[in-house]
Design a protein around this motif. Structure first.
Motif, mmCIF file in Angstrom:
data_model
loop_
_atom_site.group_PDB
_atom_site.id
_atom_site.type_symbol
_atom_site.label_atom_id
_atom_site.label_comp_id
_atom_site.label_asym_id
_atom_site.label_seq_id
_atom_site.Cartn_x
_atom_site.Cartn_y
_atom_site.Cartn_z
ATOM 1 N N GLU A 51 -54.860 7.707 -80.843
ATOM 2 C CA GLU A 51 -53.407 7.816 -80.962
ATOM 3 C C GLU A 51 -53.007 9.287 -81.000
ATOM 4 O O GLU A 51 -53.642 10.088 -81.677
ATOM 5 C CB GLU A 51 -52.924 7.141 -82.254
ATOM 6 N N VAL B 123 -53.254 3.741 -92.975
ATOM 7 C CA VAL B 123 -53.901 2.721 -92.145
ATOM 8 C C VAL B 123 -52.918 2.056 -91.178
ATOM 9 O O VAL B 123 -53.320 1.264 -90.326
ATOM 10 C CB VAL B 123 -54.571 1.637 -93.010
ATOM 11 N N MET B 124 -51.652 2.383 -91.322
ATOM 12 C CA MET B 124 -50.630 1.757 -90.487
ATOM 13 C C MET B 124 -50.807 2.145 -89.009
ATOM 14 O O MET B 124 -50.713 1.319 -88.128
ATOM 15 C CB MET B 124 -49.277 2.255 -90.985
ATOM 16 N N ARG B 125 -50.981 3.413 -88.761
ATOM 17 C CA ARG B 125 -51.293 3.851 -87.406
ATOM 18 C C ARG B 125 -52.506 4.759 -87.468
ATOM 19 O O ARG B 125 -52.394 5.983 -87.562
ATOM 20 C CB ARG B 125 -50.108 4.548 -86.728
ATOM 21 N N GLY B 126 -53.653 4.117 -87.501
ATOM 22 C CA GLY B 126 -54.902 4.864 -87.554
ATOM 23 C C GLY B 126 -55.411 5.114 -86.147
ATOM 24 O O GLY B 126 -54.821 4.681 -85.162
ATOM 25 N N PHE C 266 -59.252 1.413 -86.382
ATOM 26 C CA PHE C 266 -58.589 0.360 -87.158
ATOM 27 C C PHE C 266 -59.280 -0.975 -86.916
ATOM 28 O O PHE C 266 -60.028 -1.149 -85.954
ATOM 29 C CB PHE C 266 -57.091 0.298 -86.851
ATOM 30 N N MET D 69 -59.230 -4.946 -86.274
ATOM 31 C CA MET D 69 -58.324 -5.843 -85.561
ATOM 32 C C MET D 69 -59.012 -7.154 -85.233
ATOM 33 O O MET D 69 -60.187 -7.182 -84.911
ATOM 34 C CB MET D 69 -57.903 -5.143 -84.265
ATOM 35 N N GLU E 229 -45.152 -3.976 -86.642
ATOM 36 C CA GLU E 229 -45.836 -4.951 -85.790
ATOM 37 C C GLU E 229 -47.200 -5.279 -86.390
ATOM 38 O O GLU E 229 -48.061 -4.413 -86.476
ATOM 39 C CB GLU E 229 -46.015 -4.385 -84.374
ATOM 40 N N VAL E 230 -47.375 -6.533 -86.799
ATOM 41 C CA VAL E 230 -48.662 -6.911 -87.399
ATOM 42 C C VAL E 230 -49.475 -7.837 -86.490
ATOM 43 O O VAL E 230 -50.581 -8.254 -86.857
ATOM 44 C CB VAL E 230 -48.476 -7.560 -88.786
ATOM 45 N N GLY E 231 -48.931 -8.155 -85.304
ATOM 46 C CA GLY E 231 -49.703 -8.992 -84.399
ATOM 47 C C GLY E 231 -48.971 -9.178 -83.093
ATOM 48 O O GLY E 231 -47.770 -8.884 -82.983
ATOM 49 N N GLN E 232 -49.708 -9.619 -82.087
ATOM 50 C CA GLN E 232 -49.085 -9.888 -80.793
ATOM 51 C C GLN E 232 -49.889 -10.953 -80.070
ATOM 52 O O GLN E 232 -51.120 -10.955 -80.112
ATOM 53 C CB GLN E 232 -49.026 -8.605 -79.951
ATOM 54 N N GLY F 166 -53.777 -10.608 -80.782
ATOM 55 C CA GLY F 166 -54.295 -9.656 -81.763
ATOM 56 C C GLY F 166 -53.590 -9.723 -83.099
ATOM 57 O O GLY F 166 -52.400 -10.053 -83.186
ATOM 58 N N ILE F 167 -54.354 -9.416 -84.137
ATOM 59 C CA ILE F 167 -53.771 -9.245 -85.476
ATOM 60 C C ILE F 167 -54.260 -7.905 -86.015
ATOM 61 O O ILE F 167 -55.463 -7.605 -85.963
ATOM 62 C CB ILE F 167 -54.194 -10.376 -86.446
ATOM 63 N N GLY F 168 -53.344 -7.092 -86.512
ATOM 64 C CA GLY F 168 -53.710 -5.789 -87.073
ATOM 65 C C GLY F 168 -54.190 -5.930 -88.509
ATOM 66 O O GLY F 168 -53.419 -5.773 -89.449
ATOM 67 N N ARG G 191 -53.908 -2.720 -90.599
ATOM 68 C CA ARG G 191 -52.481 -2.372 -90.745
ATOM 69 C C ARG G 191 -51.793 -3.295 -91.747
ATOM 70 O O ARG G 191 -50.829 -2.898 -92.412
ATOM 71 C CB ARG G 191 -51.768 -2.452 -89.391
HETATM 72 P P1 ATP Z 1 -48.508 -0.425 -81.187
HETATM 73 O O1 ATP Z 1 -47.355 -0.815 -80.304
HETATM 74 O O2 ATP Z 1 -48.159 -0.438 -82.658
HETATM 75 O O3 ATP Z 1 -49.191 0.823 -80.756
HETATM 76 P P2 ATP Z 1 -50.063 -2.258 -79.697
HETATM 77 O O4 ATP Z 1 -49.017 -3.179 -79.242
HETATM 78 O O5 ATP Z 1 -50.587 -1.245 -78.776
HETATM 79 O O6 ATP Z 1 -49.588 -1.553 -81.054
HETATM 80 P P3 ATP Z 1 -51.974 -4.411 -79.723
HETATM 81 O O7 ATP Z 1 -52.820 -4.065 -78.567
HETATM 82 O O8 ATP Z 1 -50.957 -5.478 -79.601
HETATM 83 O O9 ATP Z 1 -51.282 -3.074 -80.297
HETATM 84 O O10 ATP Z 1 -52.945 -4.657 -80.959
HETATM 85 C C1 ATP Z 1 -52.856 -5.774 -81.834
HETATM 86 C C2 ATP Z 1 -52.440 -5.345 -83.232
HETATM 87 O O11 ATP Z 1 -53.276 -4.284 -83.721
HETATM 88 C C3 ATP Z 1 -51.041 -4.764 -83.297
HETATM 89 O O12 ATP Z 1 -50.084 -5.784 -83.390
HETATM 90 C C4 ATP Z 1 -51.099 -3.909 -84.545
HETATM 91 O O13 ATP Z 1 -50.835 -4.719 -85.686
HETATM 92 C C5 ATP Z 1 -52.543 -3.453 -84.601
HETATM 93 N N1 ATP Z 1 -52.659 -2.040 -84.182
HETATM 94 C C6 ATP Z 1 -52.470 -1.527 -82.941
HETATM 95 N N2 ATP Z 1 -52.663 -0.206 -82.925
HETATM 96 C C7 ATP Z 1 -52.984 0.150 -84.198
HETATM 97 C C8 ATP Z 1 -53.304 1.388 -84.836
HETATM 98 N N3 ATP Z 1 -53.329 2.527 -84.150
HETATM 99 N N4 ATP Z 1 -53.587 1.373 -86.161
HETATM 100 C C9 ATP Z 1 -53.562 0.220 -86.853
HETATM 101 N N5 ATP Z 1 -53.273 -0.978 -86.311
HETATM 102 C C10 ATP Z 1 -52.979 -1.027 -85.012
#
Ligand code: ATP
Ligand code: MG
Length: 450
Positions: free
Chosen positions: A142, A149-152, A155, A157, A283-286, A318-320, A323
């Motif tokens: 990043e 740990v929110m944006r590590g 991380f 997953m 965002e905690v998941g997608q 995915g689930i973070g 995060r």
């Molecule tokens: P973001 O938009 O926050 O960068 P992303 O959409 O790229 O995330 P996904 O590929 O959807 O991330 O990853 C699944 C989940 O992993 C995300 O919903 C988020 O909760 C978590 N996640 C993504 N990037 C990070 C990060 N750098 N640090 C911690 N958790 C993360």
């Protein structure tokens, strides 16, 4: 666990580098320590919560019929070159060269590897549907790691992948994931709202992000306030039942709820004005259905009942996990510290001895500790020779939802005090009654993992 024997390096000072409350509290409560930018050691207390969250994710995935497995963190670049993503991924991918000059990378996600496993082993429609998942460390370099740990960069997953014969089947897998995610977050005491997200270059309507509302969230979100009234609760669900899963999807996704990527002012305008909300979310998941993108690129085909070869329909979800610790703290804290929901608390109850060294008080605390452990609960007994005020402050900071306070005065009347961290309310109870009450409280919050 005795606090005197545990490793809980709490900080008195508020760390200046932490900009948001969850990061500050995780550092102050001795849960994590930064090792380099966006990379953390998980100290015992933080590690315990991480495991609790991981185990809830496992339980709910297995309940949905998804199969746990594990793939390596270090992968050869070959498959990524085959799919075209080695070049497309850009600087977020950490690239490594081994001693033989072979291109390797630290996995940011695993569509390529799972598709390779699939194509090497599955060739018939009879083996479908199939959904496998892992909970594994990821690395994304990043540009601005922040908020702890929110944006590590490194991380933890959960990433799951479904393989289905048709689009229709794959959409059922999508719905199954949506339902299982709703259950997962609710067990963690969180409301995570599915919002229509951006499918990126693949497009289509088949992606939802799950967002926890919080002022410190990085995403701007727009929603109909009616979505916050929805709750999954403890309803029974048959994950094989297509209509039932579809019904839940419709219940939770038909009202307006979108991230800024898909926000549409005109549509939002149709929501009654008093229910229109603009806020921030984490965002905690997608979840994602992407059709045959990877199966076409990597040649993952199966033979149909008619003998025809077709590309499988896939999705990834995915689930973070790491995060989520930050998200839960953002959603549940006060001025004194964290307030863990029962489902993820590192210890079920704190025991505070007001007069360490007093034979009767010591014996009562030890008996409580034993009784709770015998019931399968994990107490944290503060047996240090410290002032009561200091012990209370530590318990409040680390956020255990229940505290039992034991002192000579109460014991004379045969009682201890049981205090709720959330409400601050206390009641005096016989020690056995306090244990019985905790057993009852935690009956619905047992986590076994796989
Ligand atoms: P973001 O938009 O926050 O960068 P992303 O959409 O790229 O995330 P996904 O590929 O959807 O991330 O990853 C699944 C989940 O992993 C995300 O919903 C988020 O909760 C978590 N996640 C993504 N990037 C990070 C990060 N750098 N640090 C911690 N958790 C993360
Ligand atoms: Mg995402």
């Amino acid at each position: 666990m005795r606090l005197s024997r545990y490793f809980l390096p709490v900080l008195k000072e508020t760390p200046s580098e932490a900009q948001i409350v969850s990061h500050r509290l995780m550092l102050r409560a001795g849960m994590i320590k930064q090792s380099s930018a966006g990379i953390y050691s998980w100290l015992p207390l933080g590690f315990k919560v991480l495991r609790k969250i991981e185990n809830i994710v496992h339980e709910e995935q297995v309940r949905a019929g998804h199969i746990p497995m594990q793939m390596p963190t270090l992968q050869s670049a070959d498959l990524w070159k085959e799919s075209g993503r080695y070049d497309a991924y850009g600087e977020e991918m950490l690239r490594i060269t081994d001693r033989h000059d072979r291109d390797m990378l630290y996995t940011p996600t695993a569509e390529e590897l799972i598709t390779d496993i699939f194509r090497s082993n599955v060739s018939s429609y009879k083996d479908l549907p199939l959904t496998m998942y892992q909970i594994q460390w990821k690395f994304r370099d990043e540009i601005r790691p922040r908020f702890g740990v929110m944006r590590g960069r490194e991380f933890y997953m959960k990433d799951g992948y479904n393989f289905d014969l048709s689009k229709e089947d794959a959409l059922h897998a999508y719905n199954r994931h949506l339902v299982s995610y709703l259950r997962t977050y609710e067990r963690m005491g969180l409301q995570a709202i599915p919002m229509r997200a951006d499918g990126g270059p693949i497009g289509g309507d088949y992606t939802h992000e799950f967002l926890v509302l919080a002022e410190t969230g990085e995403s701007e979100v727009f929603y109909d306030s009616a979505v916050t009234d929805l709750s999954f609760g403890d309803r029974e669900i048959d994950y094989d039942n297509v209509e039932q899963c579809q019904g839940v999807l419709e219940e939770f996704t038909t009202k307006y709820a979108r991230t800024d990527e898909t926000h549409d002012d005109a549509l939002f305008g149709e929501v009654p004005e008093e229910r229109r909300r603009t806020a921030r979310g984490i965002e905690v998941g997608q979840i994602f259905y992407f059709g045959t993108k990877y199966s076409d690129a990597l040649g993952a085909q199966v033979q149909t009942a008619e003998g025809e070869k077709v590309s499988v329909h896939m999705g990834s979800h995915g689930i973070g996990v790491s995060r989520l610790l930050g998200a839960i703290i953002e959603a549940s804290h006060d001025d004194n510290g964290i307030i863990w929901p029962e489902g993820v608390t590192p210890f079920h109850a704190g025991i505070v001895n007001l007069k360490q060294g007093d034979a009767e008080a010591d014996a009562a605390c030890e008996a409580l500790e034993k009784a709770l452990e015998a019931a399968g609960l994990e107490p944290l007994y503060d047996d240090r020779k410290e002032r009561a005020g200091g012990k209370f402050a530590t318990m409040d900071l680390i956020g255990l939802p229940w505290r039992i306070t034991v002192g000579p005065r109460g014991l004379k009347n045969g009682v201890v005090e049981l205090t709720s961290r959330r409400s601050g309310e206390s009641e005096e109870l016989a020690p056995e009654a306090a244990v019985a009450k905790l057993i009852e409280i935690y009956a619905d919050h047992r986590v076994t993992g796989l």
